[in-house]
Scaffold this active site. Structure first.
Site, short mmCIF file in Angstrom:
data_model
loop_
_atom_site.label_atom_id
_atom_site.label_comp_id
_atom_site.label_asym_id
_atom_site.label_seq_id
_atom_site.Cartn_x
_atom_site.Cartn_y
_atom_site.Cartn_z
N ARG A 239 46.09 33.43 48.82
CA ARG A 239 44.92 34.18 48.37
C ARG A 239 45.22 34.70 46.96
NH1 ARG A 239 43.55 39.72 48.14
NH2 ARG A 239 41.39 40.24 48.60
N LEU A 240 44.53 34.16 45.97
CA LEU A 240 44.76 34.57 44.58
C LEU A 240 43.97 35.86 44.33
CD1 LEU A 240 44.70 31.20 42.62
CD2 LEU A 240 46.56 32.30 43.85
N ASP A 241 44.66 36.98 44.43
CA ASP A 241 44.02 38.29 44.34
C ASP A 241 43.55 38.57 42.91
OD1 ASP A 241 43.53 41.11 45.39
OD2 ASP A 241 44.96 41.50 43.76
N ALA A 242 42.31 39.06 42.80
CA ALA A 242 41.76 39.51 41.51
C ALA A 242 41.97 38.49 40.41
CB ALA A 242 42.38 40.85 41.11
N VAL A 243 41.91 37.21 40.76
CA VAL A 243 42.28 36.16 39.82
C VAL A 243 41.31 36.06 38.65
CG1 VAL A 243 41.06 34.30 41.02
CG2 VAL A 243 43.14 33.79 39.72
#
Length: 586
Positions: A239-243
């Site tokens: 999960r690429l957070d705040a990407v």
């Protein structure tokens, strides 16, 4: 003599990585740096070309979202308790677990990471993570827009030491930052006195979460080492957070810039050649059109969060009209094979409002915010370029968000809660269920007072013994909610028409009934998902649904058989019917 062209997975791997790097870093030696990254990801040279447009999921996939310490047992590592609960209660219901950041952290309940390479000792250790990954498909956050101000890298930044001194993005008080989009109200730049003089660290979220500088390829190299470490410990979903905030260019809005999209493509390439069944999911809490862009040309995210669903669905149940929900759904493109949506209606954060912008008008959003406050919600704000503020997120337990309608609280809370989840489970995409939705957890106002953070309202920590007592009591609200949600999911996972990429069409049965049709990819099964979004009985003539008269039809949820196709469906308040041709019910 002409050298033979090397046709192999490793040569294709190198070719693609070099192409990504040319876009991101035009000035560097692309060939050498590509080899450096590949050596990290595939040190033995073993890799395989991934199949394109391949679905790594089906109707059996459901993700549970949880903190590592949502369940506590005295004297036991919380990750061990989590595995016990999941194996005992959810083995036949879910197959994937998203453990929110399980690393040492300094704030934001894990999203301000001090050390990417360690498991928070208060939760357990890598052995516990490996054990969960052995039993469930493990989803982990890759929190790389920022890291903690207490990290060793940032301490090096403050001391002016390498490598950390070049790992953080800095601005200047003289820069024009008026266009920068961000979800917080605090100052963007934090002054740090270093041996070389003052520097102004960029902090999109908080002064404890300092933004990393991906314009520095050496930082990217360190992050790729983190990705490889997670893969080695069984992580299969990233999960690429705040990407969306990853790349900054002063003078722009610093949101979803071209380099950001190319970095997502690069991460996908790096991962899928060494783990072809792994997935990347982008967490981009932004307006719907921008969010959809993260599919790319089926070469960026495998899945994107369906961020518009929570506010639109909550609003539909709050006002008893699915008008906006229908309009939105008809505008959503079907995901191409190899991509899908991640559907959710509750999470560790709250009900984001930015994804509703352009789909609901300001008065409607404000009415929803006002009623949620009456149900105990806290409201988080964001800054606007003109200096004003706007509601950004509703912080509330989803179960408490279902207390009533715009007319106030009523007796339909549980039915409304089930209706919300049944809609999500039937939609195109993979469902993700927050652990507190499984458990019917209420607002934790005590936690808000203790932490001073609005989001703590929906981050309750259960005593596991007390929870088991509640789940064993069939009359308790928690047991009723748990049993109902699990029943829906067990039914769902047997239906090929609920494959995340199965055909979906919106039906038009008025604004009080939200209905849509799903058809399996082999065209053998149809399911008509018919949902009463009001607290009043609704009547739907079966003739309006256009059922095939030669088939027998049954409601998968109740088991009721429908033989008179000229009759009516009589829907109780918030009743859901999954009407399918009989032969495909198991």
């Amino acid at each position: 003599m002409i050298e033979p062209v090397e046709h192999s997975a490793i040569s294709e791997y190198r070719f693609l990585v070099e192409n990504h790097l040319r876009v991101i870093y035009p000035e560097i030696d692309h060939s050498a740096f590509a080899q450096t990254l590949i050596d990290i990801m595939a040190p033995d040279g073993n890799c395989q070309t991934p199949e394109t447009h391949q679905n790594h999921w089906d109707q059996r996939d459901t993700v549970m979202i949880t903190y590592g310490d949502s369940l506590l047992t005295e004297g036991q590592p919380p990750l061990e308790t989590l595995l016990q609960f999941s194996e005992s209660f959810l083995k036949e219901t879910i197959n994937s677990i998203h453990i929110l950041p399980f690393f040492p952290f300094s704030s934001d309940d894990g999203f301000s990471i001090i050390d990417y390479g360690q498991v928070n000792p208060k939760l357990g250790n890598w052995d516990h993570i490996n054990a969960i990954a052995d039993e469930f498909r493990l989803m982990s956050d890759l929190v790389i827009n920022h890291c903690s101000s207490q990290s060793e890298w940032f301490q090096q930044f403050k001391r002016g030491e390498s490598p950390g001194k070049d790992y953080f993005f800095c601005g200047s008080p003289d820069d024009d930052l008026s266009e920068v989009v961000r979800p917080r109200t605090n100052s963007l730049l934090q002054r740090i006195d270093t041996p070389e003089g003052p520097r102004y660290a960029w902090c999109t979220f908080s002064f404890d979460q300092v933004d990393l500088n991906f314009a520095n390829p050496h930082l990217l190299q360190e992050i790729v080492k983190v990705v490889k470490l997670y893969l080695d410990h069984g992580v299969q979903i990233f999960r690429l957070d705040a990407v969306a905030f990853l790349w900054k260019t002063v003078g722009t809005n610093c949101l979803s810039l071209p380099e950001t999209h190319e970095l997502v493509r690069l991460f996908r390439t790096l991962i899928q050649f060494v783990s072809p069944h792994a997935m990347i999911i982008t967490e981009t809490n932004i307006p719907n059109r921008e969010n959809l862009a993260y599919f790319g040309n089926s070469n960026e995210a495998h899945a994107i969060y369906n961020f518009s669903l929570p506010p639109l669905l909550v609003n539909a149940l709050l006002c008893g009209s699915c008008q906006h929900l229908k309009t939105w759904m008809m505008s959503m493109p079907p995901a191409l094979h190899g991509t899908t949506y991640l559907n959710f209606i509750a999470s560790h954060d709250g009900i984001g409002l930015r994804p509703a912008e352009g789909l609901m008008d300001e008065d409607e959003i404000n009415n929803m915010v006002s009623m949620m406050e009456q149900f105990g919600a806290r409201i988080s704000m964001r800054s606007l370029p003109d200096g004003g503020m706007r509601p950004y997120e509703i912080n509330i337990s989803l179960f408490d968000a279902m207390r009533g309608t715009l007319d106030g609280e009523d007796e339909w809370q549980i039915e409304r809660f089930f209706c919300a989840h049944a809609i999500m489970f039937a939609l195109e995409g993979i469902p993700a269920v927050y652990i507190h939705s499984f458990l019917g957890t209420r607002n934790d106002q005590v936690a808000v007072e203790q932490t001073g953070q609005n989001r703590s309202i929906n981050r309750h920590r259960w005593d596991y013994d007390q929870l088991q007592t509640q789940l064993a009591n069939e009359k308790s609200t928690h047991a009723r909610v748990f049993k109902g949600i699990c029943h829906l999911l067990k039914v769902r996972r047997r239906q090929p028409a609920f494959h995340p990429n199965a055909t979906q069409f919106t039906l038009h049965l008025g604004n009080s009934v939200f209905a849509f049709w799903r058809q399996s990819m082999d065209r053998q099964q149809s399911i008509f998902a018919i949902n009463n979004v009001t607290n009043q009985e609704q009547i739907v003539p079966l003739s309006e649904i256009n059922l095939i008269g030669t088939d027998s039809w049954v409601d998968l949820i109740s088991g009721e058989l429908y033989t008179n196709l000229r009759g009516d469906l009589v829907l109780k308040p918030y009743q859901v019917i999954w009407l399918t041709n009989l032969l495909q019910q198991t």
